[in-house]
Design a protein around this motif. Structure first.
Motif, short mmCIF file in Angstrom:
data_model
loop_
_atom_site.label_atom_id
_atom_site.label_comp_id
_atom_site.label_asym_id
_atom_site.label_seq_id
_atom_site.Cartn_x
_atom_site.Cartn_y
_atom_site.Cartn_z
N ALA A 281 7.16 1.41 0.64
CA ALA A 281 7.91 0.17 0.90
C ALA A 281 7.31 -0.99 0.12
O ALA A 281 8.05 -1.81 -0.45
N GLY A 282 6.01 -1.09 0.07
CA GLY A 282 5.36 -2.16 -0.69
C GLY A 282 5.63 -2.05 -2.18
O GLY A 282 5.90 -3.06 -2.85
N THR A 283 5.60 -0.83 -2.70
CA THR A 283 5.90 -0.62 -4.12
C THR A 283 7.34 -1.00 -4.42
O THR A 283 7.62 -1.66 -5.43
N ALA A 284 8.26 -0.58 -3.56
CA ALA A 284 9.67 -0.92 -3.77
C ALA A 284 9.88 -2.43 -3.70
O ALA A 284 10.61 -3.01 -4.52
N MET A 285 9.22 -3.07 -2.74
CA MET A 285 9.37 -4.52 -2.61
C MET A 285 8.83 -5.24 -3.85
O MET A 285 9.45 -6.18 -4.35
N SER B 114 8.65 -4.09 -6.88
CA SER B 114 9.52 -3.89 -8.04
C SER B 114 10.85 -4.62 -7.87
O SER B 114 11.40 -5.14 -8.85
N ILE B 115 11.38 -4.69 -6.66
CA ILE B 115 12.63 -5.41 -6.43
C ILE B 115 12.44 -6.91 -6.68
O ILE B 115 13.28 -7.56 -7.30
N LEU B 116 11.33 -7.46 -6.21
CA LEU B 116 11.05 -8.88 -6.39
C LEU B 116 10.47 -9.20 -7.78
O LEU B 116 10.24 -10.36 -8.10
N ARG B 117 10.25 -8.17 -8.56
CA ARG B 117 9.72 -8.30 -9.93
C ARG B 117 8.42 -9.12 -9.99
O ARG B 117 8.27 -10.03 -10.78
N ASN B 118 7.53 -8.77 -9.12
CA ASN B 118 6.23 -9.43 -9.06
C ASN B 118 5.39 -8.94 -10.25
O ASN B 118 5.09 -7.76 -10.34
N PRO B 119 4.98 -9.85 -11.14
CA PRO B 119 4.19 -9.40 -12.30
C PRO B 119 2.82 -8.86 -11.90
O PRO B 119 2.24 -8.06 -12.63
N LEU B 120 2.30 -9.28 -10.75
CA LEU B 120 1.01 -8.75 -10.32
C LEU B 120 1.12 -7.33 -9.83
O LEU B 120 0.12 -6.63 -9.71
N GLY B 121 2.32 -6.87 -9.53
CA GLY B 121 2.52 -5.52 -9.04
C GLY B 121 2.73 -4.51 -10.15
O GLY B 121 2.88 -3.33 -9.90
N SER B 122 2.72 -4.95 -11.42
CA SER B 122 2.93 -4.02 -12.51
C SER B 122 1.62 -3.29 -12.84
O SER B 122 0.53 -3.78 -12.55
N PRO B 123 1.73 -2.13 -13.46
CA PRO B 123 0.50 -1.38 -13.79
C PRO B 123 -0.27 -1.98 -14.95
O PRO B 123 -1.35 -1.53 -15.27
N PHE B 124 0.24 -3.02 -15.57
CA PHE B 124 -0.42 -3.59 -16.75
C PHE B 124 -1.24 -4.84 -16.42
O PHE B 124 -1.71 -5.52 -17.31
#
Length: 160
Positions: free
Chosen positions: A143-147, A149-159
């Motif tokens: 759920a956290g991963t989906a959230m 990616s849906i919100l396009r949080n740049p801190l949540g990217s693998p880069f």
């Protein structure tokens, strides 16, 4: 398929030696856990028994949060001045060794501890509770991963 190469094993051997205090501490805590929850000692009324019944699971919960950052951040993989740049061990070999160390020490000792406790209790299992906790954790992670990616949080990217 990932194969263990000699540099990975070299780093793993170094970490097992350097952090011997950690896995010996986990083994001692595992023995205390087996004493408290796998034998009749945990059923006795007393200050020592109740204190150990509270402290041992607490220490098992907190210890990985201290150990894993120590092991992984010992050799920074992203710093341009990192020590691994000056030696012929690839970054992925070091990272693989660190992950393997954490799996062996944290997960391996925990599985052995729970298995011995289960055998000593004659099959009385906490396995359904453990599986429910794993399923809940996996659901929260998904759920956290989906959230993110849906919100396009740049801190949540693998880069990052």
């Amino acid at each position: 398929m990932v194969t263990l190469r000699p540099p990975t094993l070299t780093v793993l051997k170094k970490d097992l030696g350097r952090y011997a205090w950690a896995w010996i501490s986990l083994l001692i805590m595992a023995l205390l856990h087996i004493l408290v929850f796998g034998t009749g000692f945990g059923m006795t009324e007393g200050a020592l028994s109740s204190t150990l019944a509270f402290l041992v699971p607490l220490l098992f919960t907190v210890f990985p949060f201290v150990l894993i950052p120590l092991v992984v951040q010992e050799e920074t993989l992203s710093d341009p001045d990192a020590y691994w740049l000056t030696r012929p061990i690839p970054r992925l070999a070091i990272l693989g060794a660190k992950i393997l160390f954490c799996i062996i020490v944290v997960v391996g000792i925990g599985v052995i501890r729970e298995s011995v406790t289960l055998v000593l209790n004659g099959g009385a299992s906490r396995l359904p509770h453990a599986l429910a906790a794993v399923a809940a954790g996996a659901g929260l992670a998904a759920a956290g991963t989906a959230m993110q990616s849906i919100l396009r949080n740049p801190l949540g990217s693998p880069f990052t």
